[in-house]
Design an enzyme around this catalytic site. Structure first.
Site, PDB file in Angstrom:
ATOM      1  N   ALA A  56       4.842  -4.658  50.181  1.00  0.00           N
ATOM      2  CA  ALA A  56       3.621  -3.936  49.763  1.00  0.00           C
ATOM      3  C   ALA A  56       2.736  -4.293  51.107  1.00  0.00           C
ATOM      4  O   ALA A  56       1.548  -3.793  51.304  1.00  0.00           O
ATOM      5  CB  ALA A  56       2.867  -4.814  48.779  1.00  0.00           C
ATOM      6  N   HIS A  95      -4.740  -3.898  50.647  1.00  0.00           N
ATOM      7  CA  HIS A  95      -4.637  -5.104  51.348  1.00  0.00           C
ATOM      8  C   HIS A  95      -5.314  -4.858  52.757  1.00  0.00           C
ATOM      9  O   HIS A  95      -4.801  -4.245  53.287  1.00  0.00           O
ATOM     10  CB  HIS A  95      -3.122  -5.669  51.336  1.00  0.00           C
ATOM     11  CG  HIS A  95      -2.412  -5.725  50.139  1.00  0.00           C
ATOM     12  ND1 HIS A  95      -2.749  -6.670  49.179  1.00  0.00           N
ATOM     13  CD2 HIS A  95      -1.512  -4.630  49.659  1.00  0.00           C
ATOM     14  CE1 HIS A  95      -2.134  -6.286  48.131  1.00  0.00           C
ATOM     15  NE2 HIS A  95      -1.145  -5.362  48.156  1.00  0.00           N
ATOM     16  N   ASN A 149       2.214 -11.433  46.248  1.00  0.00           N
ATOM     17  CA  ASN A 149       3.337 -11.844  46.995  1.00  0.00           C
ATOM     18  C   ASN A 149       3.251 -11.673  48.529  1.00  0.00           C
ATOM     19  O   ASN A 149       3.868 -12.248  49.451  1.00  0.00           O
ATOM     20  CB  ASN A 149       4.607 -11.009  46.653  1.00  0.00           C
ATOM     21  CG  ASN A 149       5.216 -11.451  45.414  1.00  0.00           C
ATOM     22  OD1 ASN A 149       5.545 -12.602  45.230  1.00  0.00           O
ATOM     23  ND2 ASN A 149       5.445 -10.633  44.690  1.00  0.00           N
TER      24      ASN A 149
END
Length: 268
Positions: A123, A219, A189
């Site tokens: 991700a 993010h 994660n």
């Protein structure tokens, strides 16, 4: 042809299987899928891909690469065993390695059996730059993660904010990557991946937010050091079947698999 085994057949496992079956990953085939209990699964893959809930059968199938897409517990259960069976091990549940004892045991198994533990970008992005920058001094690495309320269902965020009625962004955690990875195993994660690529779990700072104004899992990485500075913002489309994850995760696994067989490797 590289023989791949999958641990888990949720949204990520299904997408990985489809990409490979559609011929988008050359030189790779899915040989076997390990399920917790195959009697409880619906829409299992076509008969040309075998599936089992027998661990002995799975780990004795001479697999070249085993891909974990079943969560942190699967890393604890199967990482060392996968490497010891002679397979490389690709995992997206990187947050499990906030447990230093686990990380050390998996690293030792990889060394002993001459196999590799592979952590795809999943991700997040920019891991190549952060990893390269460790050859000189790094002053700061910070991750800011914000996701819509739906992505935080079933996490400790439900104890900190009313997900049904939130109207403004709310910080639900601020601290180290090690603690963040343990508190939000399915959703941060990325903090573990950045920590392993860079300056470690204790020095990597993390801020986690619920934000009703965003529709994507977002993010933001900020890093500074001898190499210069980088500020990278990533917006991932959440998976329809698992909003805690995104479609890019399966794509990233396929990129890692493709690197094994492609004559040209980009972005390492």
């Amino acid at each position: 042809m590289l023989k791949v085994g999958l641990i888990g057949y949720g949204s990520i496992g299904k997408d990985v299987t489809k990409y490979i079956k559609d011929g988008k990953v050359e030189g790779v085939t899915v040989s076997l899928i390990l399920l917790r209990n195959k009697e409880t699964y619906n829409n299992l893959p076509a008969n040309d891909i075998l599936h089992t809930d027998n661990e002995e059968e799975f780990f004795n199938s001479d697999l070249d690469i085993i891909v974990e897409c079943a969560g942190h517990q699967a890393v604890y259960q199967y990482a060392v065993r996968s490497l010891s069976s002679g397979s490389h091990f690709i995992t997206v549940s990187v947050g499990a390695f906030a447990d230093e004892e686990l990380l050390n045991s998996v690293r030792e198994a990889a060394l002993k059996h001459n196999r590799k533990l592979i952590l795809p970008s999943a991700a997040i992005g920019g891991l190549d730059r952060i990893a390269a920058s460790t050859f000189q001094q790094i002053e700061e690495v910070k991750l800011i993660t914000r996701k819509p309320p739906e992505a935080w269902r079933g996490t400790i965020a439900e104890d900190k904010v009313d997900l049904d009625n939130i109207v403004e962004e709310h910080i639900i955690y601020e601290g180290t990557a090690r603690e963040a990875a343990k508190l939000f195993p399915q959703s941060t994660n990325v903090s573990a991946a950045i920590s392993l690529a860079g300056i470690g779990f204790e020095k990597t700072k993390v801020q986690v937010l619920v934000d009703p104004k965003v529709t994507s899992n977002t993010h933001k990485i900020v890093a500074k050091g001898f190499f210069g500075e980088v500020e990278l913002t990533i917006q991932n489309t959440p998976s329809a079947n698992n909003p805690k994850s995104g479609y890019i995760v399966a794509m990233s696994i396929c990129k890692a698999l493709s690197d094994f067989t492609s004559p040209v490797v980009i972005g390492v």
